[in-house]
Design an enzyme around this catalytic site. Structure first.
Site, PDB file in Angstrom:
ATOM      1  N   ASP A   1      -3.124   2.573  -5.667  1.00  0.00           N
ATOM      2  CA  ASP A   1      -2.133   2.592  -4.596  1.00  0.00           C
ATOM      3  C   ASP A   1      -1.983   1.285  -3.833  1.00  0.00           C
ATOM      4  O   ASP A   1      -1.310   1.251  -2.796  1.00  0.00           O
ATOM      5  CB  ASP A   1      -2.473   3.709  -3.604  1.00  0.00           C
ATOM      6  N   GLU A   2      -2.576   0.192  -4.307  1.00  0.00           N
ATOM      7  CA  GLU A   2      -2.406  -1.050  -3.566  1.00  0.00           C
ATOM      8  C   GLU A   2      -2.438  -2.266  -4.475  1.00  0.00           C
ATOM      9  O   GLU A   2      -3.069  -2.271  -5.527  1.00  0.00           O
ATOM     10  CB  GLU A   2      -3.450  -1.179  -2.452  1.00  0.00           C
TER      11      GLU A   2
ATOM     12  N   ASP B   1       0.854  -1.186   0.000  1.00  0.00           N
ATOM     13  CA  ASP B   1       0.000   0.000   0.000  1.00  0.00           C
ATOM     14  C   ASP B   1       0.892   1.239   0.000  1.00  0.00           C
ATOM     15  O   ASP B   1       1.679   1.447   0.920  1.00  0.00           O
ATOM     16  CB  ASP B   1      -0.908  -0.016   1.231  1.00  0.00           C
TER      17      ASP B   1
END
Length: 346
Positions: free
Chosen positions: A111-112, A13
């Site tokens: 973002d992950e 993350d």
């Protein structure tokens, strides 16, 4: 193709991702409170925070907060407009670096992502996580946190414990010691409303939920009970798919500076949203199967209605007409704050 159940799953993350990308573009702002959202104008009505740097979060600024509220809480913050193209480019760079490491990677958003270390490999998950953090930071300048476990849900929870810029491992051995006294809301998929309903049964902690009779939960909440008990006991999904993520829909929404009361204005807005969304669909060589419209009134009452097309289409006249038809399904007898259009894809 899905992999076999991995020995370890790593949840990667990126920390304060949107703000971090902006800080790379504006290095003079490093160490200062930065807030990303809307057009970067905190006086603009009805725009919300998309991401806040950790320095801004120290003032209580959070994602989803109105920009005006954020400005009151942190008047010295620098406000920047959202830049999806920059975030997409940064995300693609990170994903490419992850895949270059040779492990299956399942992307979950800008973002992950999840990464699987398969059974039988000698790789130590902590060392893999450290290598990931090192590579991402050195190649992109972005920081990330990594959670490690044997399933996705537990790995994601571990990431929350690792933030910011850390690594955390949750296993059967330490799960209840770490999580047992935490509220049930710490579990993935258990929100505030469910937390309140569980509290009425005297169930407040992860430990209490894990040791609650399944019959009691089933009679109160229905089939979802099995998932909660699985999560409370540290279980979860062990499958990591290396297949490229394919969007199932495209959507756009707009919050108006003033509430709309004129039906023709609503129709014009829905038509424009449908056309803008369709342009993206066509650019990705997809076709539309269903058209959905979301209406939010001035009282924040929100409803979505949907219509299936007679046949998959990318015809602008068909799509915009369908969007207006769905809009007609609403009574529209109250001022409208927000309109959105979602196109579901074949």
């Amino acid at each position: 193709m899905p992999t076999a159940a991995p020995r370890w799953i790593l949840h990667v993350d990126l920390d304060q991702f949107l703000a971090s990308v902006e800080l790379l573009r504006h290095p003079e702002l490093a160490g200062l409170p930065v807030i990303v959202g809307g057009n970067g104008d905190p006086t603009e009505p009805r725009k919300v925070v998309t991401c806040a740097s950790y320095e801004a979060r120290a003032y209580g600024v959070r994602a989803g907060m109105p920009l005006r509220t954020a400005a009151r809480r942190c008047p010295e913050a620098t406000f920047l407009p959202s830049n999806p193209a920059a975030y997409n480019a940064a995300s693609e760079e990170v994903v490419a670096l992850l895949r270059d490491l040779g492990y299956p990677v399942e992307v979950w958003g800008w973002d992950e992502a999840y990464l699987a270390v398969a059974p039988g490999t000698p790789d130590d998950p902590i060392e893999v996580a450290e290598e990931i953090r090192k590579v991402i930071l050195s190649q992109t300048g972005l920081s990330c946190s990594i959670g490690i476990s044997d399933n996705k849900q537990r790995a994601k929870i571990a990431t929350g414990l690792a933030k910011p810029a850390g690594i955390y491992q949750l296993t059967d051995a330490n799960w209840m010691a770490i999580m047992g006294d935490r509220t049930v809301e710490a579990l993935w998929g258990v929100g505030p409303k469910t937390t309140k309903r569980l509290a009425k049964l005297g169930i407040n902690t992860v430990y209490q939920l894990a040791h609650t009779d399944s019959g009691l939960l089933m009679s109160t909440f229905g089939p979802r009970t099995a998932l909660w008990l699985l999560l409370a006991k540290g279980g979860g999904d062990t499958e990591v798919s290396a297949q490229a993520w394919v969007p199932r829909s495209r959507s756009h929404a707009v919050t108006f500076p003033r509430d709309l009361t004129c039906r023709s204005e609503m129709e014009s807005a829905v038509t424009e949203l449908a056309q803008r969304t369709l342009n993206e669909v066509v650019a990705s060589s997809r076709t539309v199967t269903r058209v959905a419209v979301t209406v939010r009134t001035a009282t924040f009452y929100t409803r979505t209605k949907i219509r299936k097309l007679q046949a998959p289409s990318t015809d602008p006249d068909v799509i915009t007409a369908a969007a207006r038809h769905v809009l007609d399904l609403f009574e529209l007898d109250r001022p409208v704050r927000l309109l959105g259009v979602r196109l579901e894809l074949a």
